[in-house]
Design a protein around this motif. Structure first.
Motif, PDB file in Angstrom:
ATOM      1  N   VAL A  13       0.841  -1.189   0.000  1.00 22.69           N
ATOM      2  CA  VAL A  13       0.000   0.000   0.000  1.00 22.69           C
ATOM      3  C   VAL A  13       0.882   1.247   0.000  1.00 22.69           C
ATOM      4  CG1 VAL A  13      -0.278   0.280   2.515  1.00 22.69           C
ATOM      5  CG2 VAL A  13      -2.111   0.963   0.992  1.00 22.69           C
TER       6      VAL A  13
ATOM      7  N   SER B 281      -3.259   6.564   0.083  1.00 24.63           N
ATOM      8  CA  SER B 281      -4.372   5.728   0.532  1.00 24.63           C
ATOM      9  C   SER B 281      -5.043   6.328   1.762  1.00 24.63           C
ATOM     10  CB  SER B 281      -3.862   4.328   0.880  1.00 24.63           C
ATOM     11  OG  SER B 281      -3.256   3.729  -0.241  1.00 24.63           O
TER      12      SER B 281
ATOM     13  N   THR C  93      -5.610   0.497  -7.701  1.00 27.87           N
ATOM     14  CA  THR C  93      -6.379   1.246  -6.704  1.00 27.87           C
ATOM     15  C   THR C  93      -7.648   0.467  -6.397  1.00 27.87           C
ATOM     16  OG1 THR C  93      -5.550   3.339  -7.573  1.00 27.87           O
ATOM     17  CG2 THR C  93      -7.510   3.438  -6.192  1.00 27.87           C
TER      18      THR C  93
ATOM     19  N   ASP D 242     -11.304   0.575  -4.123  1.00 30.55           N
ATOM     20  CA  ASP D 242     -12.249   1.386  -3.358  1.00 30.55           C
ATOM     21  C   ASP D 242     -13.447   0.534  -2.960  1.00 30.55           C
ATOM     22  OD1 ASP D 242     -11.315   4.305  -3.480  1.00 30.55           O
ATOM     23  OD2 ASP D 242     -11.117   3.645  -5.560  1.00 30.55           O
TER      24      ASP D 242
ATOM     25  N   HIS E 167      -9.893   3.345   0.663  1.00 27.32           N
ATOM     26  CA  HIS E 167      -9.373   3.789  -0.634  1.00 27.32           C
ATOM     27  C   HIS E 167      -7.886   3.427  -0.591  1.00 27.32           C
ATOM     28  CE1 HIS E 167      -8.355   6.170  -4.142  1.00 27.32           C
ATOM     29  NE2 HIS E 167      -7.400   6.736  -3.437  1.00 27.32           N
ATOM     30  N   LEU E 168      -7.533   2.351  -1.281  1.00 30.18           N
ATOM     31  CA  LEU E 168      -6.197   1.797  -1.156  1.00 30.18           C
ATOM     32  C   LEU E 168      -5.483   1.825  -2.499  1.00 30.18           C
ATOM     33  CD1 LEU E 168      -7.232  -1.271   1.001  1.00 30.18           C
ATOM     34  CD2 LEU E 168      -6.245   0.883   1.810  1.00 30.18           C
ATOM     35  N   VAL E 169      -4.318   2.438  -2.503  1.00 34.12           N
ATOM     36  CA  VAL E 169      -3.481   2.481  -3.708  1.00 34.12           C
ATOM     37  C   VAL E 169      -2.304   1.545  -3.463  1.00 34.12           C
ATOM     38  CG1 VAL E 169      -2.087   3.921  -5.236  1.00 34.12           C
ATOM     39  CG2 VAL E 169      -4.175   4.851  -4.165  1.00 34.12           C
TER      40      VAL E 169
END
Length: 191
Positions: A29, A34, A151, A153, A184-186
């Motif tokens: 991550v 994020s 990404t 979500d 919300h993870l990148v």
């Protein structure tokens, strides 16, 4: 003899890209990009707080199994109101239970054939919060900017009382029991 060795070497080199595709992909991550957001509803207003995850990993295996583990420090959630945040730390007993953690798995996950592309995923796993671990289902929309940049979500609900958290009140009216969580993870491959 030399021709046979060259032919074998050429076959091995051609097989390398296929072998690389058969390996699990590990993603980390990107904390600065994020967020984990919570939302609480009170009769008078909606409250939300946001924190960056303290760590997170995802593994996409060749068989389509996706494993995800993400955690955040409860003290990092910021609602833009320091009194509210201090009270939240009290009711969640953040000194005793400092983390909120999700560990989940999805199956049948296939990256898109071309990039960018989007895939819907349903994670099933465990959420640990306030010292309580419960099963959760987290629908996610996963956007592949490339094979290396992803990404994710989603939105899911939990019960404050289910996690043994006393619901805060304002003007003697408690907030709703439902707490909405929005990850919300990148993710970046490697690192």
């Amino acid at each position: 003899m030399i021709v046979r060795r060259l032919a074998t070497l050429a076959a091995l080199m051609l097989a390398l890209p296929a072998a690389a595709q058969d390996a699990a992909r590990l993603y980390s991550v990107k904390k600065d990009a994020s967020s984990l957001t919570y939302k609480l509803i009170h009769k008078l207003h909606e409250v939300s707080g946001k924190a960056a995850p303290s760590e997170g990993k995802a593994v996409l295996k060749p068989d389509g199994t996706l494993q995800v583990a993400v955690r955040a420090q409860v003290k990092d959630f910021d609602s833009q109101n320091s009194n509210r945040d201090t009270h939240m730390l009290e009711v969640t007993e953040a000194a005793k239970y400092p983390l909120i953690e999700l560990k989940a798995v999805a199956t049948g996950v296939k990256p898109p054939a071309t990039f960018p592309g989007t895939v819907s995923v349903v994670l099933k796993g465990k959420l640990t919060f306030h010292g309580v671990t419960k099963d959760v289902v987290v629908p996610m929309t996963v956007n592949f900017a490339s094979a290396r940049q992803v990404t994710a979500d989603g939105t899911f609900d939990i019960s404050l009382e289910g996690y043994k958290i006393e619901r805060p009140s304002l003007l003697m009216v408690k907030v709703d029991d439902k707490l909405v969580l929005e990850p919300h993870l990148v993710f970046q491959e490697g690192t």
